[in-house]
Write a protein that holds these residues in place. Structure first.
Motif, PDB file in Angstrom:
ATOM      1  N   LEU A  56      64.368  33.529  35.368  1.00  0.00           N
ATOM      2  CA  LEU A  56      64.942  32.217  35.632  1.00  0.00           C
ATOM      3  C   LEU A  56      64.999  31.400  34.349  1.00  0.00           C
ATOM      4  CD1 LEU A  56      63.082  31.295  38.959  1.00  0.00           C
ATOM      5  CD2 LEU A  56      65.169  32.649  38.647  1.00  0.00           C
ATOM      6  N   ILE A  57      66.175  30.861  34.056  1.00  0.00           N
ATOM      7  CA  ILE A  57      66.353  29.984  32.899  1.00  0.00           C
ATOM      8  C   ILE A  57      66.966  28.668  33.367  1.00  0.00           C
ATOM      9  CG2 ILE A  57      66.610  31.915  31.296  1.00  0.00           C
ATOM     10  CD1 ILE A  57      69.641  31.318  31.228  1.00  0.00           C
ATOM     11  N   GLY A  58      66.847  27.640  32.538  1.00  0.00           N
ATOM     12  CA  GLY A  58      67.418  26.345  32.881  1.00  0.00           C
ATOM     13  C   GLY A  58      66.646  25.214  32.239  1.00  0.00           C
ATOM     14  N   ILE A 143      65.276  43.770  30.694  1.00  0.00           N
ATOM     15  CA  ILE A 143      64.297  44.134  31.726  1.00  0.00           C
ATOM     16  C   ILE A 143      64.620  43.513  33.082  1.00  0.00           C
ATOM     17  CG2 ILE A 143      62.454  44.450  30.024  1.00  0.00           C
ATOM     18  CD1 ILE A 143      61.252  41.775  31.009  1.00  0.00           C
ATOM     19  N   GLY A 144      65.766  42.877  33.206  1.00  0.00           N
ATOM     20  CA  GLY A 144      66.108  42.297  34.494  1.00  0.00           C
ATOM     21  C   GLY A 144      67.395  41.502  34.461  1.00  0.00           C
ATOM     22  N   SER A 145      67.604  40.721  35.508  1.00  0.00           N
ATOM     23  CA  SER A 145      68.800  39.885  35.644  1.00  0.00           C
ATOM     24  C   SER A 145      68.433  38.434  35.370  1.00  0.00           C
ATOM     25  CB  SER A 145      69.383  40.018  37.054  1.00  0.00           C
ATOM     26  OG  SER A 145      69.747  41.356  37.319  1.00  0.00           O
ATOM     27  N   VAL A 146      69.222  37.779  34.543  1.00  0.00           N
ATOM     28  CA  VAL A 146      68.954  36.391  34.154  1.00  0.00           C
ATOM     29  C   VAL A 146      69.721  35.452  35.085  1.00  0.00           C
ATOM     30  CG1 VAL A 146      69.164  34.670  32.325  1.00  0.00           C
ATOM     31  CG2 VAL A 146      68.556  37.037  31.753  1.00  0.00           C
ATOM     32  N   ILE A 147      68.978  34.552  35.716  1.00  0.00           N
ATOM     33  CA  ILE A 147      69.552  33.602  36.680  1.00  0.00           C
ATOM     34  C   ILE A 147      69.398  32.188  36.141  1.00  0.00           C
ATOM     35  CG2 ILE A 147      69.452  32.718  39.045  1.00  0.00           C
ATOM     36  CD1 ILE A 147      68.141  35.391  39.845  1.00  0.00           C
ATOM     37  N   TYR A 148      70.501  31.512  35.978  1.00  0.00           N
ATOM     38  CA  TYR A 148      70.514  30.136  35.472  1.00  0.00           C
ATOM     39  C   TYR A 148      70.474  29.166  36.646  1.00  0.00           C
ATOM     40  CZ  TYR A 148      72.762  25.904  33.421  1.00  0.00           C
ATOM     41  OH  TYR A 148      73.084  24.618  33.034  1.00  0.00           O
ATOM     42  N   LYS A 190      75.739  31.224  28.353  1.00  0.00           N
ATOM     43  CA  LYS A 190      75.954  32.435  27.560  1.00  0.00           C
ATOM     44  C   LYS A 190      75.081  33.587  28.042  1.00  0.00           C
ATOM     45  CE  LYS A 190      74.979  34.213  22.909  1.00  0.00           C
ATOM     46  NZ  LYS A 190      74.535  33.841  21.528  1.00  0.00           N
ATOM     47  N   TYR A 191      73.819  33.294  28.315  1.00  0.00           N
ATOM     48  CA  TYR A 191      72.873  34.355  28.649  1.00  0.00           C
ATOM     49  C   TYR A 191      72.798  34.676  30.144  1.00  0.00           C
ATOM     50  CZ  TYR A 191      71.064  34.208  23.868  1.00  0.00           C
ATOM     51  OH  TYR A 191      70.936  34.281  22.501  1.00  0.00           O
ATOM     52  N   ALA A 192      73.330  33.815  30.994  1.00  0.00           N
ATOM     53  CA  ALA A 192      73.170  33.987  32.438  1.00  0.00           C
ATOM     54  C   ALA A 192      73.996  35.154  32.971  1.00  0.00           C
ATOM     55  CB  ALA A 192      73.559  32.704  33.153  1.00  0.00           C
ATOM     56  N   ASP A 193      73.351  35.974  33.808  1.00  0.00           N
ATOM     57  CA  ASP A 193      74.078  36.982  34.582  1.00  0.00           C
ATOM     58  C   ASP A 193      74.575  36.371  35.886  1.00  0.00           C
ATOM     59  OD1 ASP A 193      73.562  39.261  32.819  1.00  0.00           O
ATOM     60  OD2 ASP A 193      71.473  39.075  33.458  1.00  0.00           O
ATOM     61  N   TYR A 194      73.810  35.411  36.387  1.00  0.00           N
ATOM     62  CA  TYR A 194      74.149  34.712  37.633  1.00  0.00           C
ATOM     63  C   TYR A 194      73.786  33.243  37.474  1.00  0.00           C
ATOM     64  CZ  TYR A 194      74.042  39.495  39.414  1.00  0.00           C
ATOM     65  OH  TYR A 194      74.256  40.837  39.599  1.00  0.00           O
ATOM     66  N   THR A 195      74.496  32.383  38.194  1.00  0.00           N
ATOM     67  CA  THR A 195      74.222  30.939  38.155  1.00  0.00           C
ATOM     68  C   THR A 195      74.075  30.407  39.577  1.00  0.00           C
ATOM     69  OG1 THR A 195      75.467  30.646  36.090  1.00  0.00           O
ATOM     70  CG2 THR A 195      75.104  28.687  37.438  1.00  0.00           C
ATOM     71  N   ILE A 196      73.040  29.610  39.783  1.00  0.00           N
ATOM     72  CA  ILE A 196      72.843  28.923  41.063  1.00  0.00           C
ATOM     73  C   ILE A 196      72.971  27.432  40.809  1.00  0.00           C
ATOM     74  CG2 ILE A 196      71.222  28.406  42.932  1.00  0.00           C
ATOM     75  CD1 ILE A 196      69.938  31.133  42.436  1.00  0.00           C
ATOM     76  N   ASP A 197      73.922  26.796  41.478  1.00  0.00           N
ATOM     77  CA  ASP A 197      74.093  25.346  41.347  1.00  0.00           C
ATOM     78  C   ASP A 197      73.068  24.671  42.248  1.00  0.00           C
ATOM     79  OD1 ASP A 197      74.896  22.718  41.241  1.00  0.00           O
ATOM     80  OD2 ASP A 197      77.035  23.178  41.261  1.00  0.00           O
ATOM     81  N   CYS A 198      72.072  24.032  41.625  1.00  0.00           N
ATOM     82  CA  CYS A 198      70.929  23.496  42.382  1.00  0.00           C
ATOM     83  C   CYS A 198      71.039  22.008  42.705  1.00  0.00           C
ATOM     84  CB  CYS A 198      69.638  23.747  41.603  1.00  0.00           C
ATOM     85  SG  CYS A 198      69.303  25.487  41.290  1.00  0.00           S
ATOM     86  N   ASP A 199      72.122  21.365  42.300  1.00  0.00           N
ATOM     87  CA  ASP A 199      72.228  19.922  42.515  1.00  0.00           C
ATOM     88  C   ASP A 199      72.094  19.539  43.984  1.00  0.00           C
ATOM     89  OD1 ASP A 199      72.263  18.766  40.085  1.00  0.00           O
ATOM     90  OD2 ASP A 199      74.371  18.186  40.087  1.00  0.00           O
ATOM     91  N   ALA A 200      72.754  20.298  44.836  1.00  0.00           N
ATOM     92  CA  ALA A 200      72.746  19.971  46.258  1.00  0.00           C
ATOM     93  C   ALA A 200      71.656  20.733  47.007  1.00  0.00           C
ATOM     94  CB  ALA A 200      74.115  20.281  46.863  1.00  0.00           C
ATOM     95  N   HIS A 201      70.811  21.450  46.251  1.00  0.00           N
ATOM     96  CA  HIS A 201      69.785  22.277  46.874  1.00  0.00           C
ATOM     97  C   HIS A 201      68.398  21.651  46.751  1.00  0.00           C
ATOM     98  CE1 HIS A 201      72.267  26.243  46.342  1.00  0.00           C
ATOM     99  NE2 HIS A 201      72.752  25.436  47.267  1.00  0.00           N
ATOM    100  N   GLY A 202      67.647  21.696  47.829  1.00  0.00           N
ATOM    101  CA  GLY A 202      66.231  21.418  47.741  1.00  0.00           C
ATOM    102  C   GLY A 202      65.527  22.695  47.312  1.00  0.00           C
ATOM    103  N   VAL A 203      64.202  22.660  47.228  1.00  0.00           N
ATOM    104  CA  VAL A 203      63.445  23.837  46.805  1.00  0.00           C
ATOM    105  C   VAL A 203      63.694  25.008  47.748  1.00  0.00           C
ATOM    106  CG1 VAL A 203      61.130  24.782  46.458  1.00  0.00           C
ATOM    107  CG2 VAL A 203      61.650  22.469  45.679  1.00  0.00           C
ATOM    108  N   GLU A 204      63.687  24.736  49.047  1.00  0.00           N
ATOM    109  CA  GLU A 204      63.852  25.814  50.031  1.00  0.00           C
ATOM    110  C   GLU A 204      65.200  26.515  49.869  1.00  0.00           C
ATOM    111  OE1 GLU A 204      63.761  26.480  54.898  1.00  0.00           O
ATOM    112  OE2 GLU A 204      63.112  24.572  54.014  1.00  0.00           O
ATOM    113  N   GLU A 205      66.257  25.722  49.662  1.00  0.00           N
ATOM    114  CA  GLU A 205      67.587  26.312  49.499  1.00  0.00           C
ATOM    115  C   GLU A 205      67.684  27.109  48.189  1.00  0.00           C
ATOM    116  OE1 GLU A 205      67.909  22.901  52.239  1.00  0.00           O
ATOM    117  OE2 GLU A 205      67.069  23.141  50.226  1.00  0.00           O
TER     118      GLU A 205
END
Length: 222
Positions: A56-58, A143-148, A190-205
């Motif tokens: 996880l990056i961000g 060693i894995g998938s990078v998620i932004y 640049k480095y992300a393999d996947y991106t999750i837009d967290c603005d509308a997300h709480g921790v659970e989402e």
């Protein structure tokens, strides 16, 4: 694999060293095993490198550690917070390392520590400045998938408030949070393999989104 007795000897050795060595190398015949003190596991570097980690990056306060540990529990993965690994190895808070060594000195430490992380089936929450370390990012992507975890500037500003320095955020003297955000976002992308837009997300989402991505990545791997 080594016996429980040899594992115990290795762990006691590392504890006597005060955690200064992250990895203990033991050779037996043609095998070469490594005990990772922080992950609490043995690894055989002669084997194929694990690629099933989620990195996880961000920006600071985007939820990497909070969502990461909950996602790890949900998935049955291990969890590594690279900032805590840095603090354990250096025996200092992040803010103290920055104060003593400056921004570039801290980035060198962060780069070295992250480039040495060996893990399998772990969620790895990185520090916000990890993307300044080319060697670290090359290794983590291997060693894995990078998620932004993407969060808007306005939301980051709201979450951080006035505690930037106390959190150990790597920022140049005279640089604003806006400057920092604008500088880092292209590197996260640049480095992300996947991106999750967290603005509308709480921790659970956010946790649900990370777990859904893990399932998707696992399906692709099969």
């Amino acid at each position: 694999m080594f016996s429980s007795r040899s594992r115990g000897v290795a762990l006691r050795f590392l504890m006597r060293r005060g955690g200064k060595r992250q990895v203990l190398k033991i050779a037996r015949g043609t095998a070469c095993l490594f005990f990772d003190f922080f992950a609490g596991r043995w690894y055989n570097k002669n084997m194929e490198r694990a690629t099933d980690n989620l990195i996880l990056i961000g920006m600071p306060a985007c939820g990497k550690s909070t969502a990461g540990v909950l996602a790890a529990k949900t998935l049955g993965y291990g969890f590594i917070d690279s900032d805590l690994v840095i603090q354990t190895q250096e025996k200092k808070l992040l803010s103290e390392i920055i104060e003593e060594r400056g921004m570039e000195g801290f980035i060198d430490v962060e780069n070295r520590v992250n480039a040495a992380i060996w893990a399998e089936r772990c969620v790895i929450a990185t520090g916000g400045s990890v993307i300044y370390g080319a060697e670290a990012m090359e290794h983590l992507k291997s060693i894995g998938s990078v998620i932004y975890l993407k969060v808007s500037f306005e939301e980051i500003e709201r979450r951080l408030g006035n505690i930037i320095l106390g959190r150990g955020v790597v920022i140049r003297r005279g640089e604003s949070l806006r400057d920092l955000y604008d500088e880092r976002v292209p590197l996260y992308e640049k480095y992300a393999d996947y991106t999750i837009d967290c603005d509308a997300h709480g921790v659970e989402e956010t946790v649900h989104a990370v777990c859904a991505l893990a399932e998707k990545i696992g399906d692709k791997r099969e």
